[in-house]
Write a protein that holds these residues in place. Structure first.
Motif, PDB file in Angstrom:
ATOM      1  N   ASN A 255     -10.655   3.061  -5.067  1.00 42.06           N
ATOM      2  CA  ASN A 255      -9.313   2.937  -5.624  1.00 42.06           C
ATOM      3  C   ASN A 255      -8.203   3.375  -4.869  1.00 42.06           C
ATOM      4  N   GLN A 256      -7.316   2.195  -5.076  1.00 37.60           N
ATOM      5  CA  GLN A 256      -5.762   2.424  -4.203  1.00 37.60           C
ATOM      6  C   GLN A 256      -4.970   3.062  -5.370  1.00 37.60           C
ATOM      7  N   TRP A 257      -3.844   3.684  -4.678  1.00 36.34           N
ATOM      8  CA  TRP A 257      -2.638   4.193  -5.555  1.00 36.34           C
ATOM      9  C   TRP A 257      -1.560   3.441  -5.358  1.00 36.34           C
ATOM     10  N   ASP A 258      -1.048   2.833  -6.414  1.00 36.29           N
ATOM     11  CA  ASP A 258       0.065   1.966  -6.489  1.00 36.29           C
ATOM     12  C   ASP A 258       1.257   2.237  -7.120  1.00 36.29           C
ATOM     13  N   ASP A 259       2.103   1.466  -7.862  1.00 38.96           N
ATOM     14  CA  ASP A 259       3.135   1.767  -8.703  1.00 38.96           C
ATOM     15  C   ASP A 259       2.764   2.159  -9.995  1.00 38.96           C
ATOM     16  N   HIS A 260       2.112   1.458 -10.865  1.00 38.35           N
ATOM     17  CA  HIS A 260       1.870   1.605 -12.173  1.00 38.35           C
ATOM     18  C   HIS A 260       1.169   2.718 -12.499  1.00 38.35           C
ATOM     19  N   GLU A 261       0.437   3.168 -11.783  1.00 36.97           N
ATOM     20  CA  GLU A 261       0.055   4.641 -12.022  1.00 36.97           C
ATOM     21  C   GLU A 261       0.880   5.623 -12.314  1.00 36.97           C
ATOM     22  N   VAL A 262       2.221   5.353 -11.970  1.00 37.47           N
ATOM     23  CA  VAL A 262       3.517   6.415 -12.154  1.00 37.47           C
ATOM     24  C   VAL A 262       4.473   5.424 -13.031  1.00 37.47           C
ATOM     25  N   THR A 263       5.160   4.468 -12.429  1.00 37.21           N
ATOM     26  CA  THR A 263       6.198   3.408 -13.095  1.00 37.21           C
ATOM     27  C   THR A 263       6.573   2.585 -12.224  1.00 37.21           C
ATOM     28  N   VAL A 319      -8.344   1.022   4.107  1.00 40.81           N
ATOM     29  CA  VAL A 319      -7.506   1.554   2.855  1.00 40.81           C
ATOM     30  C   VAL A 319      -6.346   2.012   3.037  1.00 40.81           C
ATOM     31  N   LEU A 320      -5.187   1.295   2.815  1.00 45.85           N
ATOM     32  CA  LEU A 320      -3.962   1.567   2.980  1.00 45.85           C
ATOM     33  C   LEU A 320      -3.330   2.509   1.866  1.00 45.85           C
ATOM     34  N   ASP A 321      -2.350   3.268   2.007  1.00 42.90           N
ATOM     35  CA  ASP A 321      -1.512   3.948   0.953  1.00 42.90           C
ATOM     36  C   ASP A 321      -0.240   3.393   1.157  1.00 42.90           C
ATOM     37  N   MET A 322       0.383   2.504   0.374  1.00 44.63           N
ATOM     38  CA  MET A 322       1.597   1.958   0.482  1.00 44.63           C
ATOM     39  C   MET A 322       2.691   2.369  -0.526  1.00 44.63           C
ATOM     40  N   ARG A 323       2.382   3.535  -0.783  1.00 44.17           N
ATOM     41  CA  ARG A 323       3.120   4.259  -1.795  1.00 44.17           C
ATOM     42  C   ARG A 323       3.775   5.570  -1.537  1.00 44.17           C
ATOM     43  N   THR A 324       3.001   6.548  -1.030  1.00 47.81           N
ATOM     44  CA  THR A 324       3.299   7.894  -0.810  1.00 47.81           C
ATOM     45  C   THR A 324       4.429   8.045   0.266  1.00 47.81           C
ATOM     46  N   LYS A 362     -13.020  -6.548  10.023  1.00 43.11           N
ATOM     47  CA  LYS A 362     -12.125  -5.490   9.741  1.00 43.11           C
ATOM     48  C   LYS A 362     -11.130  -5.671   8.340  1.00 43.11           C
ATOM     49  N   VAL A 363     -11.573  -5.234   7.307  1.00 48.99           N
ATOM     50  CA  VAL A 363     -10.760  -5.523   6.319  1.00 48.99           C
ATOM     51  C   VAL A 363      -9.475  -4.520   6.095  1.00 48.99           C
ATOM     52  N   ILE A 364      -8.369  -4.981   5.921  1.00 49.00           N
ATOM     53  CA  ILE A 364      -7.190  -3.825   5.548  1.00 49.00           C
ATOM     54  C   ILE A 364      -6.838  -4.311   4.357  1.00 49.00           C
ATOM     55  N   ALA A 365      -7.225  -3.166   3.383  1.00 46.76           N
ATOM     56  CA  ALA A 365      -6.933  -3.191   1.932  1.00 46.76           C
ATOM     57  C   ALA A 365      -5.536  -2.841   1.620  1.00 46.76           C
ATOM     58  N   ALA A 366      -4.755  -3.608   1.224  1.00 46.45           N
ATOM     59  CA  ALA A 366      -3.391  -3.553   1.174  1.00 46.45           C
ATOM     60  C   ALA A 366      -2.924  -3.670  -0.405  1.00 46.45           C
ATOM     61  N   ASP A 367      -2.437  -2.550  -0.893  1.00 52.81           N
ATOM     62  CA  ASP A 367      -1.936  -2.879  -2.352  1.00 52.81           C
ATOM     63  C   ASP A 367      -0.823  -3.654  -2.515  1.00 52.81           C
ATOM     64  N   LEU A 368       0.187  -3.871  -1.368  1.00 52.65           N
ATOM     65  CA  LEU A 368       1.126  -5.022  -1.724  1.00 52.65           C
ATOM     66  C   LEU A 368       0.922  -6.063  -0.725  1.00 52.65           C
ATOM     67  N   PHE A 417      -6.751  -9.573   5.305  1.00 52.88           N
ATOM     68  CA  PHE A 417      -6.275  -8.605   4.251  1.00 52.88           C
ATOM     69  C   PHE A 417      -6.790  -8.987   2.979  1.00 52.88           C
ATOM     70  N   LEU A 418      -6.958  -8.035   2.156  1.00 55.04           N
ATOM     71  CA  LEU A 418      -7.150  -7.997   0.746  1.00 55.04           C
ATOM     72  C   LEU A 418      -6.115  -7.368   0.003  1.00 55.04           C
ATOM     73  N   THR A 419      -5.557  -8.079  -0.993  1.00 55.62           N
ATOM     74  CA  THR A 419      -4.582  -7.599  -1.674  1.00 55.62           C
ATOM     75  C   THR A 419      -4.466  -8.137  -3.149  1.00 55.62           C
ATOM     76  N   ALA A 420      -3.391  -7.558  -3.990  1.00 55.96           N
ATOM     77  CA  ALA A 420      -3.275  -7.903  -5.303  1.00 55.96           C
ATOM     78  C   ALA A 420      -1.962  -7.890  -5.622  1.00 55.96           C
ATOM     79  N   ASP A 421      -1.669  -7.236  -6.875  1.00 54.59           N
ATOM     80  CA  ASP A 421      -0.091  -6.964  -7.141  1.00 54.59           C
ATOM     81  C   ASP A 421       0.587  -7.971  -7.832  1.00 54.59           C
ATOM     82  N   VAL A 422       0.471  -9.150  -7.509  1.00 60.55           N
ATOM     83  CA  VAL A 422       1.306 -10.482  -8.061  1.00 60.55           C
ATOM     84  C   VAL A 422       0.740 -11.040  -9.228  1.00 60.55           C
TER      85      VAL A 422
END
Length: 522
Positions: A255-263, A319-324, A362-368, A417-422
């Motif tokens: 599980n990746q940590w992104d924006d809607h976990e907060v706001t 697995v990237l952390d693009m929020r903290t 080498k998969v870069i898991a980017a939440d953005l 890269f594997l991503t989502a968000d949109v």
């Protein structure tokens, strides 16, 4: 952490570490949608496991198992190779108590790589030792060892219960999880937005064809989350869905940590102007949200949000952390290379680990996403990496230019890269021949989602890194409901013999909308 002694370890072939999820309370107390709220409450009868079982943090020799009880109790786990668990060994886990919202995790250690393991979880009453809950069962497969070549299959998506679209039994619930479960993946990558803490659920939503979408609604999902109890309730809500619970019991999660976990679109240090919030300090909200995230998901018991997941000789997942460590959302055109989404420490880690990796892929898991423009406001502020200027890298593009350049110069191959968000699905191919810079190796970016939320898109591509939209599946209008479709997950298959990697972009039923096979790089 509790550990078996050496004699027990040798006898069972397993070791266990246990830790209750969570820590000091940062907000209200309580059990989200289905738990005790008074510290002195003593329910009668047997303990009950309220929200199923989950697993995550899987490596070649270990895994994390999760559950939640309705009262204080001792978590007990049995694990073995047989589905009937006649060969199982029993492991004593942590005490489930109010400080962790009665959730708990056990880390299984000493598991042989690449094997299917079955587990059974109970909660034992603290008031009446020996009185246990009805058991819940699950299974998981450990990752291949460093020299073990076998086929690999995993799925990814994101965006669960957003834009007002919650669990609607009349429309089959979150059925996409049944389709992903049917694929029998080795693991599941959730690319962020595991919950929508800022999207309250109404009781009904009107559909364009006149039908009515009726949500299951809980108190915690009826307003924006601010207290710890309300953040916990976001995760408790999702696990009310039978398809998600069945999926979580059989498929380990990342599980990746992104924006809607907060706001929406938050960044550290932000102060909200949203009138729905009485607590305006995002850092306070994020601390509560992060505690709930770690309590209610089978995340690793320790370690940073960003990490490398080795999966045998064929696959490493970064697995990237693009929020903290994210800088404030502005026009995203600054020349400062020290700003960005990753931060210097994570950026240096990514370059170092990509260079060291000997995995075929080498998969870069980017939440953005990298090349899609994701605006934060109509005033020109940007949420993502790109900002719409097709020229040389600027703003947050600078740190990704550095990563791609370093990997290229080190001869690193097999990156995608594997991503989502949109909230739509797409396949983008990046090539220096089309880019504003030429110092990188061509690569793919695959986009998926939403799992169960409003569908949007498509977004505009930024030309800096030379992307080409090879495939796009997006709805005709914004916030298209899950009833209409346009819910997506992606699937990655790696063939053990050839090393070739096949990527499918699938709809909510599992139908493949588009696929490509990438030959193993030399």
């Amino acid at each position: 952490m509790t550990e078996f002694d050496r004699r027990t370890l040798l006898r069972t072939g397993l070791a266990v570490g246990a830790g209750a999820a969570g820590g000091a309370l940062l907000g209200g107390v309580g059990g989200g949608a289905a738990g005790p709220v008074a510290a002195g409450w003593r329910p009668a009868g047997r303990p009950v496991l309220t929200h199923g079982v989950q697993s995550g943090g899987v490596s070649a020799e270990s895994a994390v198992v999760w559950t939640r009880a309705d009262r204080p109790g001792r978590m007990l786990v049995e694990v073995g190779r047989r589905p009937d668990l006649r060969d199982a060994r029993r492991l004593r886990g942590p005490v489930l108590d109010p400080t962790g919202d009665f959730t708990g995790k056990v880390r299984l250690r000493g598991l042989p790589p690449g094997e299917r393991w079955y587990y059974r979880v109970r909660a034992e009453s603290l008031d009446r030792p020996g009185l246990c809950s009805e058991p819940l069962t699950g299974s998981l497969r450990t990752a291949p060892g460093p020299r073990s070549r076998r086929d690999i299959r995993f799925v990814w998506t994101a965006d669960i219960a957003g834009q007002g679209w919650g669990i609607a039994p009349d429309f089959g619930g979150m059925s996409i999880f049944a389709a992903m479960r049917a694929a029998e993946p080795d693991f599941f990558l959730c690319s962020g937005d595991t919950v929508y803490a800022d999207n309250p659920l109404p009781e009904t939503m009107s559909l364009p064809d006149g039908r009515v979408w009726r949500n299951i609604v809980t108190p915690e999902k009826s307003k924006v989350a601010e207290t710890l109890a309300e953040f916990r309730g976001q995760y408790a809500y999702n696990l009310l869905d039978e398809h998600l619970r069945a999926f979580a019991a059989e498929v380990p999660q990342v599980n990746q940590w992104d924006d809607h976990e907060v706001t929406n679109n938050w960044y550290p240090g932000e102060v909200l102007t949203d009138d729905r919030y009485t607590e305006k300090r995002v850092d306070v909200l994020a601390a509560r949200a992060r505690q709930a995230f770690d309590e209610w998901l089978p995340t690793p018991i320790r370690g940073p949000r960003y990490r490398r997941l080795p999966y045998g000789p064929l696959l490493d997942v970064f697995v990237l952390d693009m929020r903290t460590h994210k800088d404030p959302n502005d026009g995203n055109t600054y020349p400062d290379p020290d700003r960005g989404l990753l931060g210097q420490e994570q950026r240096e880690w990514l370059i170092r680990e990509l260079t060291r990796s000997r995995a075929t892929w080498k998969v870069i898991a980017a939440d953005l996403p990298l090349g899609l423009v994701v605006p934060d406001s109509s005033g020109g502020a940007q949420e993502g990496v790109a900002q719409g200027d097709p020229g040389v890298p600027a703003g947050r593009e600078l740190e990704f230019a550095e990563v791609l350049r370093a990997a290229h110069r080190a001869g690193v191959t097999g990156i995608f890269f594997l991503t989502a968000d949109v909230h739509y699905t797409a396949a983008h191919h990046y090539d220096p021949a089309r880019a504003a810079i030429g110092d990188f190796t061509p690569f793919w970016e695959f986009v998926s989602g939403p799992a169960h939320a409003g569908a949007f898109g498509p977004n505009r591509l930024d030309g800096t890194f030379g992307p080409q939209a090879v495939f796009v599946n997006a709805p005709p209008s914004g916030n298209t409901s899950p009833a209409v479709g346009f819910q997506h997950f992606g699937e990655v298959r790696i063939d053990a013999d050839s090393g070739a990697c096949t990527v499918h972009l699938r709809d909510r039923t599992g139908n493949s909308l588009w696929s490509t096979t990438l030959p193993a790089p030399r």
